[in-house]
Structure formats: C-alpha cells, structure tokens
Scaffold this motif. Structure first.
Motif, PDB file in Angstrom:
ATOM      1  N   VAL A   9      19.157  63.710  83.351  1.00 12.28           N
ATOM      2  CA  VAL A   9      17.759  63.984  83.676  1.00 12.28           C
ATOM      3  C   VAL A   9      16.864  63.097  82.816  1.00 12.28           C
ATOM      4  N   THR A  10      15.996  62.338  83.464  1.00 14.31           N
ATOM      5  CA  THR A  10      15.036  61.487  82.765  1.00 14.31           C
ATOM      6  C   THR A  10      13.631  61.840  83.240  1.00 14.31           C
ATOM      7  N   LEU A  11      12.655  61.282  82.593  1.00 12.73           N
ATOM      8  CA  LEU A  11      11.280  61.513  83.017  1.00 12.73           C
ATOM      9  C   LEU A  11      11.052  61.025  84.436  1.00 12.73           C
ATOM     10  N   ASP A  12      11.703  59.937  84.781  1.00  8.72           N
ATOM     11  CA  ASP A  12      11.551  59.385  86.134  1.00  8.72           C
ATOM     12  C   ASP A  12      12.109  60.317  87.195  1.00  8.72           C
ATOM     13  N   SER A  13      13.062  61.156  86.812  1.00 14.92           N
ATOM     14  CA  SER A  13      13.671  62.048  87.801  1.00 14.92           C
ATOM     15  C   SER A  13      12.872  63.339  88.001  1.00 14.92           C
ATOM     16  N   LEU A  14      11.888  63.589  87.126  1.00 11.27           N
ATOM     17  CA  LEU A  14      11.084  64.791  87.256  1.00 11.27           C
ATOM     18  C   LEU A  14      10.074  64.650  88.389  1.00 11.27           C
ATOM     19  N   PRO A  15       9.841  65.712  89.112  1.00  8.31           N
ATOM     20  CA  PRO A  15       8.847  65.658  90.189  1.00  8.31           C
ATOM     21  C   PRO A  15       7.434  65.512  89.623  1.00  8.31           C
ATOM     22  N   ASN A  16       6.511  65.074  90.447  1.00  5.35           N
ATOM     23  CA  ASN A  16       5.138  64.862  90.014  1.00  5.35           C
ATOM     24  C   ASN A  16       4.498  66.117  89.446  1.00  5.35           C
ATOM     25  N   GLU A  17       4.842  67.259  90.031  1.00  6.57           N
ATOM     26  CA  GLU A  17       4.252  68.522  89.575  1.00  6.57           C
ATOM     27  C   GLU A  17       4.609  68.826  88.124  1.00  6.57           C
ATOM     28  N   ILE A  18       5.846  68.526  87.733  1.00  5.97           N
ATOM     29  CA  ILE A  18       6.278  68.768  86.359  1.00  5.97           C
ATOM     30  C   ILE A  18       5.598  67.799  85.398  1.00  5.97           C
ATOM     31  N   LEU A  19       5.539  66.532  85.793  1.00  6.25           N
ATOM     32  CA  LEU A  19       4.867  65.539  84.955  1.00  6.25           C
ATOM     33  C   LEU A  19       3.387  65.893  84.777  1.00  6.25           C
TER      34      LEU A  19
END
Length: 354
Positions: A9-19
């Motif tokens: 899991v990386t930041l790039d794999s997080l959905p926009n809502e989480i970011l």
C-alpha cells in the motif's frame, strides 16, 4: 500449500477520498505550496472546495507583504484568514479581494491602523462573511464599526476592547444580523441595561455565547438572561453592580456549560455557595472565578463536591480563598484537566496544564 500475496500500500494506491481526509490535517500553506506541486493528481485534490472549509491562513506579524501576496495567490478557495499584530491591514485586504473568492471567516487580533476603506472593500467583496473578529484592534477609524451592519449573514462577532462600539450601534447590528449566535463585547464600555436587554430579547432563542463587560449593567440585565434558552457560554467581567439577586437568576440558564465571573464585589459568600451548589453549576465544564471578595474556602469546597464535570477551572485573586481550596478541587474534581489557582504565588497546574 497456499501462497498469500501481500499488496504493497502506497500513497498512490489510496483513493482520492482518503487523501483528501489526510490533507485536511495539514497547514494551508503546506497544501498550496507543497502538496499541490507533488503531481497532477494531488494538485487536483487540493482544488476540492471541501478541503478548504476548515483550513486557515494565519498571517502573523513576521510575514512580509511579498510572501503574503504569493501565498494568497495560490489560495483562491481559502475560507478562513487570521491576521495577528498587523498594521498593513489595508494591503492585506486588497490581496484577499484580488485572490480569494469567498472568505467566510476573518479574525483580526491586535491589528492597527484600520480605515473605513478597508471595511468597505471587505463588505463589497465578501458580503456573506459569517465570522468577524476585531479583537483588541487599535487606531481604528470610528466609522469602521458601522460596516459590521454590511454583513447580514454574520453568526459570530467579536469586538472586544473596541472603544468605538456603543449601544445604538449594537442595536443596529442586532436588527440587521439576524443569524448572530456568538457575541463578544468584552471591555466595550458604555453598554447599558436597555442596550443589552434589547440584544437578549432579540436573540433569546438563538444566542449560544455571550461575553460581556458589565461596568454599567444592573441586576435587571442579569435577570433577563434567564430567557436565553440555549446559551451555553456566559463570560461576565467587571460586574460592579451585580448583587445576589442577579447571580441567582443565572441558575435558570439550563444550557450553561462555560461560565466566567470577574470583579463582582457585592456578591455575598452565601450567594456564591448556593450558585456553586446548584444543579446548573454541576453541569459546568469551564469555570473562571476572579476577583470575588465573597469567594472563600467553603464556597470553593462546593466546587469539588458539585461541579463534577468541570475540566477547566480558574480561581484567581480571590482574597479569602486559601491554598486549602486547591487541595479540595484537585482531589474532588475528577475530570479536571487544567487548574489555575493564583492568589499570592504562581499558577498551579494539574494534568495537561497550559
């Protein structure tokens, strides 16, 4: 034999809502100058209007005008701006009007050299302002405060220590700003019973917090406060004419959670004891008692036995309270997080003292 494949899991794999949720915990300057420049995707997320609803830009006295201008040019969606110890308010207001679309919260603390052109500019560009604070601002042109009436959507107004505010202007503000719920007129001299009662009558079903300077007020005003059905914060200073009758009428405030009483020299020990033993006092979470000659160790003991929900407590400059009371409240108030106990020595802290 089974093989488990663990996906990294990386930041790039997080959905926009989480970011987006993560970015809400960052400083506004970091969001616009750092996060927005990481990549196109992050830049897109930083332009989400919901991100900027709770972010604030704090402009302190050490920031130069060139830096302020460059930052605001990258914050078109900022909603909340705070200015501290600035004397170039006119220049900052110009930058706000040029770069920001919809300021809803503007707080000035100890700022000076304000002219009516500043307020006019603000009223023209941000008529939907909801929070306005001019706390301890100095060298302000008298007519500046007349422009408060240009913001009919105000929900919170702080004009503490402002010398040019008076009763007639307060009444006009009350009439025009129909949504006002939070009002701070601490150290505003020249407000009389008829002025404050006019405010209380107009806002009795909606007023949530009131900070008041009581130099010219009598029990008539304090007794009228019982009509404020949802008032949860009441801070009173310089209650020079308050008597036991005025204090005991405050027992009828059903929603009170935060209470400050300062400089009420005519209150008896009996009235203070009864107030602190009341059912309403037992619900207080924030309590400040200052410069009360009638306050003594017995009254303070009632805090330890009845005010079981208090988290923040100050007992300061009460000449008849001894160090014994510190022990009472420290042991009796189990939810207490901050205690300031000051008479002849330094403040005393308990837990997360600050």
């Amino acid at each position: 034999m089974t093989t488990e494949i663990t996906k990294k899991v990386t930041l790039d794999s997080l959905p926009n809502e989480i970011l987006l949720t993560i970015f809400k915990f960052l400083d506004s300057v970091d969001v616009c100058l750092a996060v927005a420049n990481v990549c196109e995707r992050w830049n897109y997320i930083t332009r989400d209007v919901t991100l900027w609803k709770n972010l604030s830009f704090i402009c302190n006295k050490n920031m130069n005008m060139k830096y302020i201008s460059s930052v605001l040019s990258e914050m078109p969606l900022i909603k909340c701006v705070k200015l501290q110890w600035r004397t170039d308010v006119d220049l900052i207001f110009q930058e706000l009007c040029c770069n920001c679309k919809d300021i809803r919260k503007l707080e000035l603390v100890c700022c000076g050299q304000m002219k009516k052109t500043c307020m006019q500019l603000l009223a023209d560009h941000f008529p939907d302002l909801e929070v306005l604070s001019l706390e301890k601002c100095w060298a302000v042109e008298p007519t500046c405060f007349n422009f408060v009436c240009k913001f009919p959507c105000l929900r919170s107004l702080n004009v503490s220590h402002c010398r040019k505010m008076d009763g007639p202007l307060l009444r006009e503000i009350v009439d025009i700003c129909l949504f006002l719920q939070h009002i701070n007129v601490d150290y505003v001299r020249g407000l009389y019973d008829e002025d404050v009662i006019y405010l209380l009558e107009a806002k009795k079903s909606s007023l949530l917090s009131l900070v008041l300077y009581g130099e010219c007020l009598t029990d008539m005003t304090y007794c009228y406060m019982e009509k404020c059905s949802v008032l949860h914060t009441l801070h009173l200073s310089s209650c020079l004419q308050m008597t036991d009758k005025g204090l005991m009428s405050l027992i009828k405030l059903n929603s009170l959670k935060s209470f400050k009483l300062r400089l009420a020299k005519h209150l008896s020990t009996k009235a203070l004891k009864n107030f602190l033993l009341s059912d309403k006092a037992s619900k207080l979470e924030y309590l400040i008692l200052s410069r009360l000659p009638g306050m003594n160790d017995i009254a303070a003991h009632n805090i330890s036995t009845n005010c079981i929900h208090v988290r923040y407590l100050e007992i300061v400059y009460c000449p008849n309270v001894t160090d014994r009371s510190r022990e009472y409240v420290a042991s009796g108030c189990k939810q207490l997080k901050v205690l300031h106990f000051r008479q002849n020595g330094p403040p005393c802290g308990l837990g997360n003292n600050s």
